[in-house]
Design an enzyme around this catalytic site. Structure first.
Site, PDB file in Angstrom:
ATOM      1  CD  GLU A 215     -14.419  -3.518  13.812  1.00 14.05           C
ATOM      2  OE1 GLU A 215     -14.327  -2.459  13.075  1.00 14.05           O
ATOM      3  OE2 GLU A 215     -14.863  -3.603  14.909  1.00 14.05           O
ATOM      4  CB  CYS A 249     -11.142   1.070   7.160  1.00 13.33           C
ATOM      5  SG  CYS A 249     -10.716   1.474   8.772  1.00 13.33           S
TER       6      CYS A 249
HETATM    7  P1  NAD Z   1      -7.656  -8.548   3.134  1.00 16.48           P
HETATM    8  O1  NAD Z   1      -8.974  -8.942   3.557  1.00 16.48           O
HETATM    9  O2  NAD Z   1      -6.990  -8.854   1.994  1.00 16.48           O
HETATM   10  O3  NAD Z   1      -6.506  -9.158   4.251  1.00 16.48           O
HETATM   11  C1  NAD Z   1      -6.768  -9.030   5.456  1.00 16.48           C
HETATM   12  C2  NAD Z   1      -6.327 -10.207   6.356  1.00 16.48           C
HETATM   13  O4  NAD Z   1      -6.823 -11.275   5.969  1.00 16.48           O
HETATM   14  C3  NAD Z   1      -4.576 -10.516   6.039  1.00 16.48           C
HETATM   15  O5  NAD Z   1      -3.857 -10.749   7.030  1.00 16.48           O
HETATM   16  C4  NAD Z   1      -4.795 -11.564   5.060  1.00 16.48           C
HETATM   17  O6  NAD Z   1      -3.532 -12.404   5.085  1.00 16.48           O
HETATM   18  C5  NAD Z   1      -5.942 -12.422   5.416  1.00 16.48           C
HETATM   19  N1  NAD Z   1      -6.439 -13.109   4.132  1.00 16.48           N
HETATM   20  C6  NAD Z   1      -6.510 -12.576   2.826  1.00 16.48           C
HETATM   21  N2  NAD Z   1      -7.002 -13.664   2.197  1.00 16.48           N
HETATM   22  C7  NAD Z   1      -7.650 -14.323   3.070  1.00 16.48           C
HETATM   23  C8  NAD Z   1      -8.379 -15.701   2.935  1.00 16.48           C
HETATM   24  N3  NAD Z   1      -8.683 -16.089   1.743  1.00 16.48           N
HETATM   25  N4  NAD Z   1      -8.695 -16.476   4.103  1.00 16.48           N
HETATM   26  C9  NAD Z   1      -8.526 -15.754   5.204  1.00 16.48           C
HETATM   27  N5  NAD Z   1      -7.640 -14.885   5.489  1.00 16.48           N
HETATM   28  C10 NAD Z   1      -7.122 -14.169   4.378  1.00 16.48           C
HETATM   29  O7  NAD Z   1      -7.484  -6.937   3.557  1.00 16.48           O
HETATM   30  P2  NAD Z   1      -6.562  -6.042   3.302  1.00 16.48           P
HETATM   31  O8  NAD Z   1      -6.082  -5.606   1.821  1.00 16.48           O
HETATM   32  O9  NAD Z   1      -5.293  -6.179   4.034  1.00 16.48           O
HETATM   33  O10 NAD Z   1      -6.961  -4.699   4.055  1.00 16.48           O
HETATM   34  C11 NAD Z   1      -8.057  -3.748   3.395  1.00 16.48           C
HETATM   35  C12 NAD Z   1      -9.379  -3.923   3.446  1.00 16.48           C
HETATM   36  O11 NAD Z   1      -9.504  -3.683   4.949  1.00 16.48           O
HETATM   37  C13 NAD Z   1     -10.242  -2.933   3.119  1.00 16.48           C
HETATM   38  O12 NAD Z   1     -11.278  -3.194   2.588  1.00 16.48           O
HETATM   39  C14 NAD Z   1     -10.450  -1.835   4.272  1.00 16.48           C
HETATM   40  O13 NAD Z   1     -11.538  -1.029   4.358  1.00 16.48           O
HETATM   41  C15 NAD Z   1     -10.367  -2.883   5.254  1.00 16.48           C
HETATM   42  N6  NAD Z   1     -10.244  -2.287   6.643  1.00 16.48           N
HETATM   43  C16 NAD Z   1     -10.965  -2.285   7.625  1.00 16.48           C
HETATM   44  C17 NAD Z   1     -10.916  -1.804   8.826  1.00 16.48           C
HETATM   45  C18 NAD Z   1     -12.087  -1.683  10.052  1.00 16.48           C
HETATM   46  O14 NAD Z   1     -11.541  -1.100  11.109  1.00 16.48           O
HETATM   47  N7  NAD Z   1     -13.121  -1.753   9.781  1.00 16.48           N
HETATM   48  C19 NAD Z   1      -9.414  -1.328   9.244  1.00 16.48           C
HETATM   49  C20 NAD Z   1      -8.548  -1.359   8.260  1.00 16.48           C
HETATM   50  C21 NAD Z   1      -8.986  -1.804   6.891  1.00 16.48           C
END
Ligand code: NAD
Length: 460
Positions: A215, A249
């Site tokens: 997602e 998002c």
């Molecule tokens: P992110 O990708 O930085 O982090 C999400 C999760 O991944 C966190 O739990 C984080 O600890 C983990 N993570 C971070 N780096 C990682 C790595 N190298 N390897 C494995 N895991 C890792 O995202 P964010 O900043 O928390 O969220 C914002 C993004 O999420 C935006 O792009 C937004 O559009 C998207 N989003 C999508 C939805 C959806 O339902 N499609 C919903 C909410 C947010």
């Protein structure tokens, strides 16, 4: 993260695999019982959840109640209402050539699932997938976001109080914890977050051939055509864009407006902002930006255009006013990156063809919104622009209809959940043909003398 943590994670996942193998999680009565327990847990933690998200980024009570708490309860209730029906093996048709047999699809849990959640709806985005995982009979490890530490701790406390960690566990931590988890063999991975990290998750999953749902995010356009009802459009766009301070998002990332109505729309947007947020922002009811890095990133976008409205901000509290930005170009950073904050760039188009061409030249958006009174324009956009999901004459609301599967396409993600789609997503569909032994057609076997002739006749 030390070696000890990796060993702990390895031990935890192994214990979940062993517990799943015992088979207890599969029965309908167990799954219903656990969903009820989850409901009790969420209700018992209501005030702690609300307080945690407020401490994490000053989310207003109105927004938290709607988007973190009640949406999770609604999803549990829907699952409880329909789970018995959805869990039944589905009988499907069987061709004449298979005379004597019946065909069924059985839904079975994958096993041990991993749920990685982001910070922007830190409770809902960790819990909503969990509901699907539990409903389908899986075990789950949840990795909430480190950027919402109070909510992450509340989820960990709640889950530990209500469930054994052999069944549902929470592992807190940052990318390092996530990376350690991704080394383990899971049977399903459900990831919500950025497209960049989504790629890493899918690469890690490939090592174990684990199926994934991603997602992700991206830039979701909001197109306003010349025949739109501008008063209504302005109210809905302002509500959706500035909900959670734009850290959603599916927020309309940018406005793409027919040139002939742009000025009129801008005036109405300003009026709508003042009506909804005007005074509230000064008394701190507006959700804050999650951290300094994101706050500073948003500040740099202001240099890409001319501030039409807003732009005010307080660095210490990370409060950022609803902002309308004009005179931006497609090449600017604000138009190349997902904004994820309360800045709404406004671009203009002269023809629908031009607008569709421009949107289609970018990666497929997670959401698309179109305001128009014309059915023909709606049909055309729906036919010609691919996107995850969206609304006609509204924003965001498709996400909160649990009967609509929610997910992205292309760079905005793969797989969809909510309601029935969540149950389906966390269930492997086992196809089974049940054959009779009362008779046996000889012509199916190669040694039968006229086998080929008969088969050819049959299939003709
Ligand atoms: P992110 O990708 O930085 O982090 C999400 C999760 O991944 C966190 O739990 C984080 O600890 C983990 N993570 C971070 N780096 C990682 C790595 N190298 N390897 C494995 N895991 C890792 O995202 P964010 O900043 O928390 O969220 C914002 C993004 O999420 C935006 O792009 C937004 O559009 C998207 N989003 C999508 C939805 C959806 O339902 N499609 C919903 C909410 C947010």
């Amino acid at each position: 993260m030390g070696e000890l943590m990796e060993q702990d994670i390895n031990g935890l996942v192994s214990r979940q695999h062993s517990y799943f193998a015992e088979g207890e999680t599969r029965s309908l009565s167990f799954r219903i019982g656990q969903l009820r327990r989850l409901k009790e847990a969420v209700q018992g933690y209501e005030s702690r959840i609300m307080e945690a998200v407020r401490r994490d980024f000053n989310k207003s009570e109105y927004e938290s109640y709607l988007s973190e708490y009640s949406s999770v309860l609604m999803e549990i209730n829907l699952m409880l209402r329909h789970l018995a029906k959805w869990s039944k093996p589905a009988r499907v048709r069987t061709p004449m050539t298979h005379l004597g047999s019946r065909s069924y699809i059985y839904a079975e849990p994958y096993g041990v699932t991993l749920i990685i959640a982001p910070w922007n709806y830190p409770f809902q985005l960790a819990l909503a997938p969990l509901i699907g995982a539990v409903a389908a009979g899986n075990c789950a490890v949840i990795k909430p976001s480190e950027l919402a530490p109070h909510t992450s701790q509340t989820i960990a406390d709640m889950i530990a109080e209500y469930f054994p960690d052999t069944y549902i566990a929470v592992v807190q931590g940052d990318a390092e914890a996530s990376t350690a988890l991704l080394k383990e063999r899971f049977d399903y991975i459900f990831y919500t977050g950025s497209t960049h990290v989504g790629r890493l998750v899918m690469q890690a999953a490939a090592d174990h051939l684990t199926p994934v749902t991603l997602e992700l995010g991206g830039k979701s356009p909001c197109i306003v055509h010349h025949d739109a009802r501008l008063d209504v459009a302005a109210m809905r766009i302002v509500w959706g864009k500035f909900f959670n301070a734009g850290q959603t998002c599916v927020a309309p990332d940018y406005l793409y407006v027919h040139r002939s109505v742009k000025d009129d729309l801008v005036n109405k947007l300003i009026r709508a902002i003042e009506e909804m947020h005007g005074e509230r922002i000064s008394i701190g009811e507006f959700t804050h930006i999650v951290n300094d890095r994101h706050f500073e990133r948003l500040e740099t976008y202001l240099e890409d255009g001319k501030i039409i409205y807003g732009g005010g901000r307080h660095k210490d509290s990370r409060l950022f006013e609803p902002t309308l930005l004009g005179e931006v170009k497609w090449e600017d950073r604000v138009m190349r990156e997902e904004i994820f904050g309360p800045i709404l760039p406004i671009l203009e188009y002269d023809s629908l063809e031009e607008a569709m061409r421009q949107v289609n030249s970018k990666s497929k958006p997670l959401a698309l919104y179109l305001f128009t009174e014309s059915q023909a324009v709606q049909d055309r956009v729906l036919r010609e622009i691919p996107f995850g999901g969206g609304c006609m004459n509204d924003v965001i609301y498709h996400l909160v209809n649990p009967h609509l599967p929610f997910g992205g396409v292309g760079e905005s993600g793969m797989g969809a959940y909510h309601g029935r789609a969540s149950f389906d997503l966390f269930s492997h569909k086992k196809s089974v043909l049940k054959q009779t032994t009362r008779f046996d057609f000889k012509f199916r076997y190669p040694h039968y003398k006229n086998a080929l002739k008969l088969l050819k006749k049959f299939y003709r």
